[in-house]
Design a protein around this motif. Structure first.
Motif, PDB file in Angstrom:
ATOM      1  N   ARG A   1      63.967  59.193 133.770  1.00 70.94           N
ATOM      2  CA  ARG A   1      64.051  57.743 133.692  1.00 70.94           C
ATOM      3  C   ARG A   1      63.745  57.136 135.058  1.00 70.94           C
ATOM      4  NH1 ARG A   1      68.755  54.210 132.260  1.00 70.94           N
ATOM      5  NH2 ARG A   1      70.064  55.878 133.015  1.00 70.94           N
ATOM      6  N   GLY A   2      62.900  56.154 135.089  1.00 77.82           N
ATOM      7  CA  GLY A   2      62.605  55.471 136.342  1.00 77.82           C
ATOM      8  C   GLY A   2      63.712  54.484 136.669  1.00 77.82           C
ATOM      9  N   GLY A   3      63.663  53.908 137.834  1.00 78.90           N
ATOM     10  CA  GLY A   3      64.658  52.912 138.208  1.00 78.90           C
ATOM     11  C   GLY A   3      64.038  51.906 139.153  1.00 78.90           C
ATOM     12  N   LEU A   4      64.754  50.865 139.414  1.00 74.83           N
ATOM     13  CA  LEU A   4      64.241  49.858 140.333  1.00 74.83           C
ATOM     14  C   LEU A   4      64.327  50.383 141.766  1.00 74.83           C
ATOM     15  CD1 LEU A   4      65.778  46.604 138.856  1.00 74.83           C
ATOM     16  CD2 LEU A   4      63.401  47.355 138.763  1.00 74.83           C
ATOM     17  N   HIS A   5      63.312  50.087 142.536  1.00 75.96           N
ATOM     18  CA  HIS A   5      63.293  50.474 143.946  1.00 75.96           C
ATOM     19  C   HIS A   5      64.482  49.824 144.663  1.00 75.96           C
ATOM     20  CE1 HIS A   5      61.842  50.679 148.094  1.00 75.96           C
ATOM     21  NE2 HIS A   5      61.033  51.643 147.676  1.00 75.96           N
ATOM     22  N   PRO A   6      65.097  50.542 145.624  1.00 72.20           N
ATOM     23  CA  PRO A   6      66.257  49.967 146.311  1.00 72.20           C
ATOM     24  C   PRO A   6      65.980  48.580 146.903  1.00 72.20           C
ATOM     25  CG  PRO A   6      65.478  51.992 147.384  1.00 72.20           C
ATOM     26  CD  PRO A   6      64.849  51.925 146.038  1.00 72.20           C
TER      27      PRO A   6
END
Ligand code: PHE
Length: 340
Positions: free
Chosen positions: A103-108
């Protein structure tokens, strides 16, 4: 006739030797294919004396049918054998749980940007997207830095091949765009976006980074409003007990100019590597919008005043998460990114 009988026997014998599908297909080519033995035998009917032709033809056709039938059966048998072997192989368990798709996620940086925008959204600010490729005049000139102004050295610049066009070195030129669009109405906006500086890349400085600019213009806006706004921001962003400190500073486009520090949240002010043992960390630059800039934006400084601030979401993320090297942000190392 004997030749045909022998042909049939030989064909069946060879077929029995074909032990897998590839060999079966090879056999089929040799015996029943267009140039195979059986079509050749059928063609020889022309050489047979007329009175024997009928019998020869019938026998030849029977041989063809026999061999064709035997081939199809052998092929079928081979396929079933393969299936049997597969079914006997170590069993497939269809009840095993599937593998999760990663699963991808939002960049910090995006996560921090969104938190910043939410705090200012709650304070009634709108987000305004300004251009990343700027002209020299808006990035510098209209911000009170005419050509050759020494303060331009504060922002080492990437120029494009088009004279006068550059990658913005800060989000402050967005102030000019917003003011010119909205004058003379009051303004409360935040301007998030990417900036570029022609600098040595180190643990503390990157050539590309985000900034969030804030701009508030209206009648009777004072430094106290700036201070109160930033206090709310810092407490919402970093926690209710955070202390804030204001130092005087210099930016050509604000007067007075300030820099804002916060007590180091990693050591609680005791002193550590992140705060360089001072107990304080710098959070942002700010100030009251310079009258010249107000005028360049279309506002009469006799009637209007305003404040502006600029901060770096990467720096803020580093403070929030104890990251000691800004180069992680664009390193695209999933071991780093996956932690957010
Ligand atoms: N543009 C300044 C910088 O990049 C920050 C700043 C923004 C200062 C707005 C004052 C007001 O360093």
């Amino acid at each position: 006739m004997q030749v045909l009988e022998d042909l049939e026997a030989k064909g069946l014998a060879e077929l029995a030797q074909a032990t897998d599908e590839a060999l079966l297909r090879l056999w089929h080519g040799n015996w029943l294919g267009r140039t195979g033995h059986v079509p050749a035998a059928l063609k020889r009917v022309a050489e047979i004396p007329p009175q024997e032709r009928k019998a020869y033809g019938q026998t030849a056709n029977r041989v063809k049918e026999t061999l064709t039938g035997a081939y199809e059966k052998a092929l079928e048998r081979e396929r079933e054998a393969v299936l049997d072997r597969e079914l006997q192989a170590p069993p497939l368990d269809p009840t095993l749980p599937g593998r999760n798709a990663p699963r991808g996620g939002l960049h910090p940086s995006t996560q921090t940007l969104r938190r910043i925008l939410r705090v200012f959204g709650d304070l009634g600010y709108q987000a305004y997207r300004s251009r990343e490729v700027e002209d020299d005049e808006t990035n510098f000139g209209l911000l009170n830095m005419p050509p050759h102004h020494p303060a331009r050295d504060m922002w080492d610049t990437f120029h494009t091949t088009t004279p006068g066009l550059l990658l913005r070195t800060h989000t402050s030129p967005g102030q000019i765009h917003v003011m010119r669009e909205r004058a003379p109405a009051p303004i409360r906006v935040v301007l998030p976006g990417m900036c570029h500086r022609y600098e040595q890349i180190t643990a503390r400085s990157e050539i590309m980074f985000h900034q969030v600019e804030g701009l508030c213009v209206g009648e009777g806006i004072t430094l106290a409003d700036l201070k109160g706004t930033l206090e709310v921001f810092i407490r919402r962003m970093f926690g209710d007990s955070r202390q804030m400190r204001i130092r005087s500073s210099y930016f050509p486009f604000t007067e007075p100019s300030i820099e804002v520090d916060m007590d180091c949240m990693l050591c609680g002010g005791a002193g550590c590597a992140v705060c360089k043992h001072s107990g304080w960390v710098e959070i942002l630059g700010a100030g009251m919008v310079h009258p010249t800039v107000l005028r360049n934006g279309g506002y009469d400084p006799a009637r209007f005043s305003g404040f502006a601030f600029g901060m770096g979401p990467e720096r803020i993320t580093m403070l929030l998460s104890g990251i000691d090297d800004i180069r992680y942000f664009w390193g695209n190392d999933l071991r780093f990114l996956g932690q957010f």
